[in-house]
Design a protein around this motif. Structure first.
Motif, PDB file in Angstrom:
ATOM      1  N   HIS A 157       2.453  -2.983 -27.016  1.00  0.00           N
ATOM      2  CA  HIS A 157       2.847  -3.286 -28.393  1.00  0.00           C
ATOM      3  C   HIS A 157       4.115  -2.499 -28.751  1.00  0.00           C
ATOM      4  CE1 HIS A 157       2.537  -3.566 -32.821  1.00  0.00           C
ATOM      5  NE2 HIS A 157       1.816  -4.637 -32.593  1.00  0.00           N
ATOM      6  N   THR A 175       5.006  -0.912 -31.255  1.00  0.00           N
ATOM      7  CA  THR A 175       4.835   0.362 -31.967  1.00  0.00           C
ATOM      8  C   THR A 175       4.251   1.463 -31.086  1.00  0.00           C
ATOM      9  OG1 THR A 175       2.641  -0.326 -32.698  1.00  0.00           O
ATOM     10  CG2 THR A 175       4.480  -0.786 -34.201  1.00  0.00           C
ATOM     11  N   PRO A 200      -1.255  -1.488 -30.906  1.00  0.00           N
ATOM     12  CA  PRO A 200      -0.355  -0.827 -31.855  1.00  0.00           C
ATOM     13  C   PRO A 200      -0.698   0.643 -32.062  1.00  0.00           C
ATOM     14  CG  PRO A 200      -1.777  -2.447 -32.970  1.00  0.00           C
ATOM     15  CD  PRO A 200      -2.025  -2.589 -31.511  1.00  0.00           C
ATOM     16  N   HIS A 201       0.346   1.446 -32.286  1.00  0.00           N
ATOM     17  CA  HIS A 201       0.188   2.860 -32.644  1.00  0.00           C
ATOM     18  C   HIS A 201      -0.557   3.652 -31.582  1.00  0.00           C
ATOM     19  CE1 HIS A 201       0.038   0.444 -36.504  1.00  0.00           C
ATOM     20  NE2 HIS A 201       1.254   0.934 -36.482  1.00  0.00           N
ATOM     21  N   PRO A 255      -5.948  -0.270 -30.802  1.00  0.00           N
ATOM     22  CA  PRO A 255      -5.076   0.303 -31.821  1.00  0.00           C
ATOM     23  C   PRO A 255      -5.387   1.764 -32.126  1.00  0.00           C
ATOM     24  CG  PRO A 255      -6.541  -1.401 -32.736  1.00  0.00           C
ATOM     25  CD  PRO A 255      -6.665  -1.469 -31.259  1.00  0.00           C
TER      26      PRO A 255
END
Lengths: 339, 339, 339
Positions: free
Chosen positions: C102, C104, C121-122, C139
């Motif tokens: 992802h 991010t 993400p993250h 995530p």
């Protein structure tokens, strides 16, 4: 990563130990049972003395009393476990943290971050919070509003300081811990709960260490306080307005309810509980899974619970526990004489 | 932040209290012991009545019965603790949350976020989830798939709603809590575990509050349910398919195993455990660290465990506990008469 | 999401079951009490046999012994609960995870991520860590330094692998768990704590499952080890250098102190504790909230604690527990005869 090496003579000089036998190079540390000839082992617990004869460790740290039983190279220490800890730290890989703020971090405009602090990826820092020089705020950490992180603190990863948390210097917090969430205060009104605002904060003294997924609530009025060098293991719960004295250590899953005051140099065993509003004096030891239901005014060791038994025997004892008052009343020369 | 001020007369009018003595300005709240002359204190617990004589608090909230012992300005309340909670809330700083989605958030294309909701930094929102107006999804929170977050809910920080979690209105969840993870269901087949799919969800009623690092598993078939106004402290574990009745409160580290049903207006002490598939009726109190091993059909207070003792004495009692059946059999006029 | 459907005959063929009665279409699963005519229910626990008469379930999975009591369509299974688990899995929605990283996510330059892995993400991935094909890093997860995530592992969300954690294949970790944080090792020097470096790691075998907010510390010297197919529920604490045998399962809030060794096929109840440096042999059952204070060398079931009582009666028994040694000494034909 290249592991460093040291000679036994270097270690002796560095840590004030006495070298016995031939000098050797040390490239790591291990237990007496597992260490290789290039590693250093240690004997602190007399229970393991018999392992001295078989150990392959190149160098052994031990007390002078035990030195005769060691045929190889020895380093004599007054406290071998402390000496071992110091030596082992030389072999601990130290992650490098670049100063500055990771581009994915979200820092509030009113927060102050020292240029010598390191702010990792996916960190958020809230309004009016301050991060001092040398502090490391690892990946995924969250610093909320009105917090202070002192010099050289380390928030490892996914740590939350929520509201009004002030850390001293060199505080280390392991992943998942939550400090400064609202204390559990509420009042019943017409059959429904209403929250009692939790207006205080959390104050953590220098050199404290806080374990993974441990939670420390902020005070209702006034602060929850950890004095210096308090050591909390994982999954500990500290209620609002608790005060914990310096150098006290608590093992995993222990819990302290609101407004309890615990003294200095106490040891609280795993899973032990301390009820709210109690006082525990200095130098008290609570054994694992005991429940402290009254204040303790004398140093010493305290326990509750029953011993482990096979389930069949335990069922018999447990059934009798329910009859205990009746049994006692029947027993000769009873027993109104409660202590 | 500028703290607001109020006059005692304003507070009396606002909360239906009776003012005694001279009107004064109030700029904050505190305990009787610590409050300054510009602050308001309260007396709810009679234990602290003697503090009335020394308190420097400018205004004191108390019962009419206690008013004579108060020489300064007083606000008379039927329930001083509730009145204090209402007044203290006026002095609680309220973080401002801008509506809208932070640029670092990752929101699935099939999720619905009301324009009046606030989505913080580093948040993820998964497929088919819905966030209603006024809801705050704080930094680092994670909303998985098929979740619903009702109006004015607050997920403070690093909260996880994993799968099929439906929150009512005004639910507040503290940092680190995990709702909707798979329940612990498995079957043994040929000496290995296989997972039993956890197809249900979690339903949380209006006005519930869930503490830091608390976990609530989703149901296997059907849902895990918290009725309205349930209050869970930190590090509580709720198993799959549990149902907790309205207005029940549980203190830190309590745990409820799968499919247990707990009534309304119960109080569960810290570290207490409730076994699976049991029923606990309304208005039951479980004391701290007790284990509920059978269903409870009568309101009242229940306990297990042994009292705290110095370790030396405890060892003697503990050794005798193992012999308890033998001791009872020897006691005069035994004891086949088990209840 | 469109739910799949199957005929009873298809299910019989697929899982080796015997079909009795008319074939029917199955569009989901449920309990006997709640299932609709388009759903399949099951009878595994004889306690629920009486529900067979009333159930609206279109198809019921049960033992041949129970088939006569079932008037509708039945699928006969040797182990109905296992068969049910297999069938229910067909109806479990499977989130789709795209391969790749992802935008991010923050991945260290020295980390190796297989192109067939999915990084959400993250996520942060630290130096020298490796993510194998088919692994899902959900995530907000955090993989620190020197970690390995084997094929088809699933780190669901906000999981932390901190330092030197090696996962086998198909390990599933629920949100909030922390593996590889420093063990709680320290020594007292001149009245202050110093840390003992925690140089080991955590090794997790194939097919293990680790619950939400559970913590597993890395070893001091050597590793903390979970053998294959170990199942840990939520909020469990595993200390450094613990070893847990294959197929052992532990319920929520259990805790194991450092260097304990637990055998294979053990079952540890919720909230139970196991002290450090003990050994527990294979096939031991520890009941909920028991404390294991000595090694266990015989398979079987073990318990500690006292039964739940109404608080008034409990107070009497508890007071007598403190006098137990005196009571026993007074009892006829005492009791120096401790086992």
């Amino acid at each position: 990563m290249n592991m460093p090496t040291f000679t036994a003579a270097e270690l002796a000089a560095r840590f004030g130990l006495e070298l016995r036998g031939q000098d050797r190079t040390v490239a790591g540390v291990g237990t007496l049972a597992d260490a290789s000839p290039s590693q250093l082992g240690f004997l602190a617990n007399p229970r393991y003395r018999s392992q001295l004869a078989q150990t392959r460790a190149g160098v052994v740290v031990l007390r002078a009393d035990d030195a005769d039983a060691c045929t190889g190279t020895a380093l004599l220490a007054r406290d071998p476990y402390v000496a071992f800890a110091r030596i082992a730290a030389l072999f601990e890989p130290r992650p490098v943290h670049a100063s500055g703020i990771h581009p994915t971090a979200a820092v509030d405009a009113t927060a102050q971050v020292d240029p010598g602090a390191s702010i990792g990826p996916h960190v958020s820092i809230g309004a009016r919070s301050r991060i001092d020089a040398g502090a490391i705020i690892g990946p995924g950490c969250l610093v909320g509003e009105d917090c202070e992180v002192g010099e050289d603190c380390e928030l490892q990863a996914r740590v939350t300081l929520w509201t009004r948390v002030r850390l001293g210097k060199r505080v280390r917090i392991l992943p998942g811990a939550v400090l400064g969430a609202a204390g559990f205060g509420m009042a019943m009104e017409a059959g429904r709960w209403i929250n009692v605002p939790q207006l205080g904060g959390v104050v953590v003294g220098d050199d404290c260490e806080i374990g993974a997924n441990t939670t420390i609530d902020r005070g209702a009025l006034g602060d929850t306080v950890l004095e210096e060098d308090v050591r909390l293991d994982n999954q500990i719960q500290i209620g609002h307005n608790v005060r914990i004295g310096a150098h006290t250590a608590m093992a995993g899953c222990a819990a302290v309810a609101g407004s309890a005051r615990i003294g200095r140099h106490c040891l609280v065993g795993g899973g032990a509980g301390i009820l709210g509003h109690l006082e525990v004096c200095d130098r008290v030891v609570i054994t694992a899974m005991s429940l402290v239901t009254h204040s303790i005014r004398e140093p010493g060791e305290y326990s509750s619970g029953t011993p482990l038994m096979d389930n069949r025997s335990w069922r018999k004892s447990a059934a009798r526990f329910k009859q205990l008052d009746r049994i006692a009343r029947r027993s000769p020369g009873d027993a109104k004489d409660t202590e």
